[in-house]
Structures are given as C-alpha cells and as structure tokens.
Write an enzyme that holds these catalytic residues in place. Structure first.
Site, PDB file in Angstrom:
ATOM      1  N   GLU A  92       0.824  -1.210   0.000  1.00 12.19           N
ATOM      2  CA  GLU A  92       0.000   0.000   0.000  1.00 12.19           C
ATOM      3  C   GLU A  92       0.856   1.256   0.000  1.00 12.19           C
ATOM      4  O   GLU A  92       1.952   1.271   0.550  1.00 12.19           O
ATOM      5  CB  GLU A  92      -0.878   0.052   1.253  1.00 12.19           C
ATOM      6  CG  GLU A  92      -1.939  -1.008   1.337  1.00 12.19           C
ATOM      7  CD  GLU A  92      -2.695  -0.925   2.654  1.00 12.19           C
ATOM      8  OE1 GLU A  92      -2.617   0.123   3.329  1.00 12.19           O
ATOM      9  OE2 GLU A  92      -3.354  -1.906   3.006  1.00 12.19           O
ATOM     10  N   CYS A 105       2.941   8.535   2.051  1.00 18.56           N
ATOM     11  CA  CYS A 105       3.344   7.541   3.041  1.00 18.56           C
ATOM     12  C   CYS A 105       3.826   6.297   2.294  1.00 18.56           C
ATOM     13  O   CYS A 105       3.063   5.650   1.585  1.00 18.56           O
ATOM     14  CB  CYS A 105       2.181   7.203   3.966  1.00 18.56           C
ATOM     15  SG  CYS A 105       2.618   6.068   5.299  1.00 18.56           S
ATOM     16  N   CYS A 112       4.790  -7.120   7.988  1.00 17.56           N
ATOM     17  CA  CYS A 112       5.560  -6.519   9.079  1.00 17.56           C
ATOM     18  C   CYS A 112       5.737  -7.530  10.200  1.00 17.56           C
ATOM     19  O   CYS A 112       4.765  -8.138  10.650  1.00 17.56           O
ATOM     20  CB  CYS A 112       4.858  -5.276   9.613  1.00 17.56           C
ATOM     21  SG  CYS A 112       5.804  -4.396  10.876  1.00 17.56           S
ATOM     22  N   CYS A 116       2.892  -5.413  16.255  1.00 18.17           N
ATOM     23  CA  CYS A 116       2.225  -4.503  17.191  1.00 18.17           C
ATOM     24  C   CYS A 116       0.751  -4.894  17.243  1.00 18.17           C
ATOM     25  O   CYS A 116       0.100  -5.042  16.207  1.00 18.17           O
ATOM     26  CB  CYS A 116       2.392  -3.063  16.732  1.00 18.17           C
ATOM     27  SG  CYS A 116       4.113  -2.513  16.690  1.00 18.17           S
ATOM     28  N   CYS A 119      -2.151  -2.985  15.250  1.00 20.10           N
ATOM     29  CA  CYS A 119      -1.875  -2.537  13.882  1.00 20.10           C
ATOM     30  C   CYS A 119      -2.339  -3.539  12.838  1.00 20.10           C
ATOM     31  O   CYS A 119      -2.059  -4.736  12.945  1.00 20.10           O
ATOM     32  CB  CYS A 119      -0.383  -2.273  13.738  1.00 20.10           C
ATOM     33  SG  CYS A 119       0.092  -1.643  12.119  1.00 20.10           S
ATOM     34  N   CYS A 342      -3.072   1.808   8.433  1.00 20.54           N
ATOM     35  CA  CYS A 342      -1.984   1.230   7.650  1.00 20.54           C
ATOM     36  C   CYS A 342      -2.138  -0.289   7.565  1.00 20.54           C
ATOM     37  O   CYS A 342      -2.224  -0.973   8.573  1.00 20.54           O
ATOM     38  CB  CYS A 342      -0.645   1.586   8.298  1.00 20.54           C
ATOM     39  SG  CYS A 342       0.764   0.983   7.385  1.00 20.54           S
TER      40      CYS A 342
END
Length: 357
Positions: A92, A105, A112, A116, A119, A342
C-alpha cells in the site's frame, strides 16, 4: 537473466557502474534528469545520450512500473493505492494532501514482523524487504497521478510530491540499506529534489539502527512509534519493547538528538483504557522531558480483528501534556472513509479482515 531496475541505483552507484563499463560519469546525471525531472521512461527518448550508451542501458536495465490493483479516494482528498509487485505480493501507498504540499506515506516491506497488537500491518507477517526501486516507484506513480490531475496547471506546487513519510507497512530500519538508497534517490538534486527536511523515517524502536541513523548525521527527520509511557504497557502493545525497552530506546533517542541537533517526533496512538489516562499523560511528560522533540497524538483507527477502541479522552490527554509544558499536537486524520489504517486495504485484499473487498 532478469535485468536490474534502473530505479535501484543511486546517482553515485550509477556513476560507478557507468565508469566501470567505460562510459562517462556525467551521463548518470543526465539519466537521472530524464527519469526524475523530465519523467521520460524510455532510454531511446533520452536524446543527449549516445547510441552506444542507450544500447548498453537497454541491455542492462529495465524501466519497470508497479501494477495498480485498487485506488480509493477519500472525501478529504486522500488517495490510497494497492499495488501488485512482480512476485504477485501486494503493498500500500497513501497520498495525503496537506496545506504545505503533497505528502506520501511509503511502504518498505511486504508485511511486518513487529506484530504490534493494534496494527493492521501486523496481520500479515513479513514476507520480504522491498527493493529500492519498489519504493522509488511508489513516488513515481503518485507523481504521475498528480501530473494528470493538474495537467492544465503543471507548475502548480500541488502537481508533484513534496514530502515523504516512510511510515507505511513494515519497519524501515529492518530494511536499512534499501531505505537509505531510496532516500538518496528522491533527495538527489539531479532527481526529485525532495529536501531532506521534508522526509521523515519512522521506527518502532530498533535501537542499533537508530544509532546508525544518527551517525549518518543527515537532515532527514526521525519519528519514534512510542505509543506507551512505560514498559508494562509497551510490552503488551509492541513486542519489540522486550528486546529494546523504553530506557534503551530513550537513550538512543538522546544520542540521536545530541548527535544531529535535530528535533525528534514521538508518535503516540491513543487507545481507550490502555494508554490514555491522566496518569499515562503524566508519565509520558516525564519520559520526554528535556528532549528536543514533540509528541504527535494520533486517534486510533479501529481494526475489526483487534479489540482496541479509539480513545474518548484525546482532548483531556492533550490538555494534561500542555499543562506539563510538553510540545504536543493532535494529528489530522486522513482517509477515514477508505480503509485508512496502515495495512487495512492490503489485509482486506488478502482476505484477512472480515469484510473482504
């Protein structure tokens, strides 16, 4: 054999490569100018290059593009793009129109590994780092979109990307070299000429890389995804804190500030009942006291698969920080109506969020 992307090369690396192959060093600047200033994406159309050099470039490089799968535009002008890479992985990128210019961004990894808990990016684990060209092409593609949007007013400052935040999917400092090459390309005076102070890199707190970044002594901005005022809360939200607890993180931040004389940003997402109490605000104020920086308070974008909720005490938290003389701002929200968090758009595409597109 697969050719290398021309967008993988910094100006310095391209100069070295050309010289090694008996071409003039200055030709690298000409190529950069064609690609990034004149937006010419065909070696044959680069008229001030020799026939021999054009042939060499075509034999050794490709000028590739990202495959756009989905484009969603918010009521506030935010544009979220989902791209497919050559290996069918998806990433993205987000364009966020600001009063001061067009901010993008940028994503640095497929997935990832930071995990977290709040997220959407962490819903899909890291599959690989992005190559430098895959980051450069995010900017190139959005510049094309802006150029088309302002085709009748090409000199309008809004017709090009002016600011970059490396805060998309992934941990930038896990992909340190490629990210830094990307920064060098978009910052280069023969290329996009995006000023170093208009570029911000965000990290969850990879302490050794914060030190490495500080030692580069650049003017690029650094943001820390903090999101908690103590180890107990941060351990629950961000597993990286178990490797690099807040004390080590703050020591690295102080080293960065002292080394570079640059102001730092502390990103702090406010989550209901987790990190948004008055006591949390007081702890945060003590934590950042004396550091040249500011706290960027961020309303939480809720993700259906996560139990966390947007704080209802944002204003109160902000006021406590102000009373304690903490430099703090409330971040403007972008793209609330278009999968703004995100990683949401990609996760939906992969079928990981419930309401698939």
């Amino acid at each position: 054999m697969k050719k290398n992307s021309i967008f993988n090369y910094t100006l310095e690396n391209l100069e070295i490569f050309l010289e090694k192959n008996n071409f003039k060093k200055f030709s690298a600047k000409q190529i950069f100018n064609w690609l990034y200033v004149k937006n010419i994406l065909d070696f044959d159309l680069m008229t001030n290059l020799s026939k021999e050099l054009k042939t060499f470039l075509k034999e050794n490089f490709e000028i590739n593009e990202l495959n756009l799968l989905v484009s969603e535009e918010s009521n506030d002008g935010t544009i979220k793009l989902l791209f497919m890479l050559d290996d069918k992985k998806t990433i993205e990128t987000v364009l966020m129109p600001q009063k001061y210019g067009q901010s993008v961004c940028v994503t640095t990894q497929v997935g990832c590994k930071m995990s977290c808990t709040f997220c959407a990016s962490g819903l899909i684990k890291t599959e690989r780092n992005l190559e430098t060209y895959e980051m450069v092409l995010q900017i190139l593609t959005i510049n094309k979109i802006l150029k088309d949007k302002y085709i009748d007013d090409p000199d309008n400052p809004k017709a090009r990307v002016s600011h970059i935040v490396v805060m998309g999917i992934g941990e930038p400092f896990d992909n340190f070299k490629n990210v830094w090459d990307f920064v060098n390309i978009v910052n280069n005076g023969n290329g996009y000429k995006i000023g170093a102070r208009h570029i911000t890199i965000s990290t969850c707190g990879v302490v050794p890389k914060i030190i490495d970044f500080a030692n580069l002594n650049s003017q690029v901005n650094l943001a820390i995804s903090l999101h908690a005022p103590n180890n107990e809360i941060r351990n629950k939200l961000m597993p990286i804190n178990k490797a690099y607890p807040i004390e080590k993180l703050i020591d690295a931040v102080k080293y960065y500030v002292n080394k570079t004389n640059r102001r730092i940003t502390f990103e702090y997402i406010l989550i209901e009942g987790i990190n948004d109490s008055e006591q949390n605000a007081i702890e945060l104020a003590k934590l950042v006291k004396g550091i040249n920086g500011y706290v960027n308070l961020i309303p939480y974008n809720e993700v259906e698969e996560n139990p966390f909720k947007r704080s209802t005490k944002i204003s109160q938290f902000f006021q406590v920080l102000k009373k304690l003389n903490v430099n703090a701002i409330l971040r403007k929200e972008f793209g609330i109506d278009i999968n703004a968090a995100c990683g949401q758009l990609r996760a939906k595409r992969e079928g990981i969020l419930k309401n698939e597109i």
